[in-house]
Design a protein around this motif. Structure first.
Motif, PDB file in Angstrom:
ATOM      1  N   TRP B  94       3.633  -2.975 -17.456  1.00  0.00           N
ATOM      2  CA  TRP B  94       2.482  -3.121 -16.546  1.00  0.00           C
ATOM      3  C   TRP B  94       2.910  -3.825 -15.249  1.00  0.00           C
ATOM      4  O   TRP B  94       2.559  -3.391 -14.158  1.00  0.00           O
ATOM      5  N   ARG B  97       4.982  -1.469 -13.074  1.00  0.00           N
ATOM      6  CA  ARG B  97       4.158  -0.466 -12.377  1.00  0.00           C
ATOM      7  C   ARG B  97       3.395  -1.084 -11.205  1.00  0.00           C
ATOM      8  O   ARG B  97       3.269  -0.497 -10.140  1.00  0.00           O
ATOM      9  N   LYS B  98       2.915  -2.295 -11.437  1.00  0.00           N
ATOM     10  CA  LYS B  98       2.159  -2.986 -10.378  1.00  0.00           C
ATOM     11  C   LYS B  98       3.075  -3.280  -9.190  1.00  0.00           C
ATOM     12  O   LYS B  98       2.696  -3.096  -8.030  1.00  0.00           O
ATOM     13  N   LYS B 100       5.691  -1.639  -8.324  1.00  0.00           N
ATOM     14  CA  LYS B 100       5.985  -0.365  -7.651  1.00  0.00           C
ATOM     15  C   LYS B 100       4.855   0.016  -6.707  1.00  0.00           C
ATOM     16  O   LYS B 100       5.083   0.469  -5.589  1.00  0.00           O
ATOM     17  N   ARG B 101       3.604  -0.167  -7.194  1.00  0.00           N
ATOM     18  CA  ARG B 101       2.442   0.162  -6.359  1.00  0.00           C
ATOM     19  C   ARG B 101       2.419  -0.683  -5.098  1.00  0.00           C
ATOM     20  O   ARG B 101       2.180  -0.201  -4.007  1.00  0.00           O
ATOM     21  N   VAL B 102       2.686  -1.978  -5.266  1.00  0.00           N
ATOM     22  CA  VAL B 102       2.678  -2.911  -4.131  1.00  0.00           C
ATOM     23  C   VAL B 102       3.753  -2.519  -3.138  1.00  0.00           C
ATOM     24  O   VAL B 102       3.534  -2.485  -1.920  1.00  0.00           O
ATOM     25  N   THR B 103       4.938  -2.158  -3.637  1.00  0.00           N
ATOM     26  CA  THR B 103       6.044  -1.754  -2.769  1.00  0.00           C
ATOM     27  C   THR B 103       5.691  -0.463  -2.033  1.00  0.00           C
ATOM     28  O   THR B 103       5.991  -0.304  -0.845  1.00  0.00           O
ATOM     29  N   ALA B 104       5.042   0.469  -2.729  1.00  0.00           N
ATOM     30  CA  ALA B 104       4.677   1.744  -2.122  1.00  0.00           C
ATOM     31  C   ALA B 104       3.643   1.565  -1.014  1.00  0.00           C
ATOM     32  O   ALA B 104       3.662   2.272  -0.008  1.00  0.00           O
ATOM     33  N   GLN B 105       2.723   0.596  -1.216  1.00  0.00           N
ATOM     34  CA  GLN B 105       1.692   0.353  -0.188  1.00  0.00           C
ATOM     35  C   GLN B 105       2.300  -0.339   1.030  1.00  0.00           C
ATOM     36  O   GLN B 105       1.926  -0.173   2.119  1.00  0.00           O
TER      37      GLN B 105
END
Lengths: 162, 105
Positions: B94, B97-98, B100-105
């Motif tokens: 978890w 994944r979180k 990764k999301r932060v990096t992508a944003q």
């Protein structure tokens, strides 16, 4: 739902329940603990045979092209396999019921007892990780096997009533 | 025939690993305990066990050989430890994944 998945799930549930029982020799008694553990070795071989294709595929692609998750899963499975062998071997070496019943007398070694306890505790952690990694498959297949089938007769009977 | 080959592969690998372990334990030198006329010797008490006479016996009046119909503490312990390991794995996944999301944003 393929028969293969159903077979895998039912075998895995049986193996898991037997694994739980073997984890408490005081509850089951030593004879059941030992004989059930020997039987578990057979179910683990079947488990490996049912997943043979995955094992071969990941082994081929391990260092070339595969996801990190699959690599971790592969290494974890090997650890579980090696730990399982250690549990079986040390269990056979300290056997007080199954091996004597088969007429096998083994030399006693104090190290096997502690190795048996240690490897059994380690197996719990690895098994927890193994289950967590496959949790989505377990849950999805469980629902399909035990609940999807139950809905069909209801739907059929509803139609018949109409 | 294919299945027989696969079973043989599993058994050979298991035998090799088991053989290595056996050799390793023997090489560790702790296996040099002599037995008397083929009889099995007493083993040291493991955690939660006490020696009485020549047998392993759990603490108290319990006897591991026969089992007991009481509370299956070992099963609960196994479930708790597996749940803990599974929880740790889920938390790590978890968090990954979180991140990764932060990096992508």
């Amino acid at each position: 739902m393929s028969n293969s998945n159903r077979t895998k799930l039912l075998l895995d549930i049986g193996t898991f329940l037997a694994f739980l029982v073997t984890m408490d020799p005081r509850f089951s008694g030593l004879a059941i603990h030992e004989w059930l553990s020997i039987a578990l070795a057979g179910t683990i071989i079947v488990h490996l045979l049912l997943n043979w294709e995955w094992i071969v595929n990941v082994t081929r692609r391990l260092f070339v092209k595969t996801t990190n998750g699959a690599r971790f899963n592969y290494v974890l499975n090997w650890l579980l396999f090696i730990d399982g062998i250690l549990i079986m071997l040390s269990g056979i070496m300290i056997s007080e019921s199954a091996m004597p019943a088969l007429g096998v007398t083994l030399p006693m070694n104090f190290a096997w007892r502690s190795l048996h306890d240690m490897s059994a505790n380690l197996a719990l952690f690895i098994m927890g990780l193994h289950l967590a990694m496959h949790w989505n498959w377990i849950l999805t297949t469980f629902i399909r096997v035990f609940f999807s089938g139950a809905k069909k007769p209801v739907a059929v009977s509803a139609k018949q009533e109409a | 025939m294919k299945i027989v080959f696969q079973v043989l592969v599993i058994l050979v690998i298991a035998a090799l690993i088991g053989g290595l372990m056996y050799a390793g334990v023997n090489a560790a030198g702790s296996s040099s305990v002599p037995s008397f006329d083929g009889e099995r010797l007493e083993q040291p008490a493991a955690e939660g066990f006490a020696l009485e006479g020549r047998e392993f016996r759990p603490d108290g009046d319990h006897d591991e050989r026969d089992g007991e119909a009481g509370f299956p503490g070992g099963v609960v312990k196994a479930l708790v430890l597996m749940s803990f390991a599974g929880g740790v794995y889920s938390a790590v996944v978890w968090a990954g994944r979180k991140a990764k999301r932060v990096t992508a944003q």
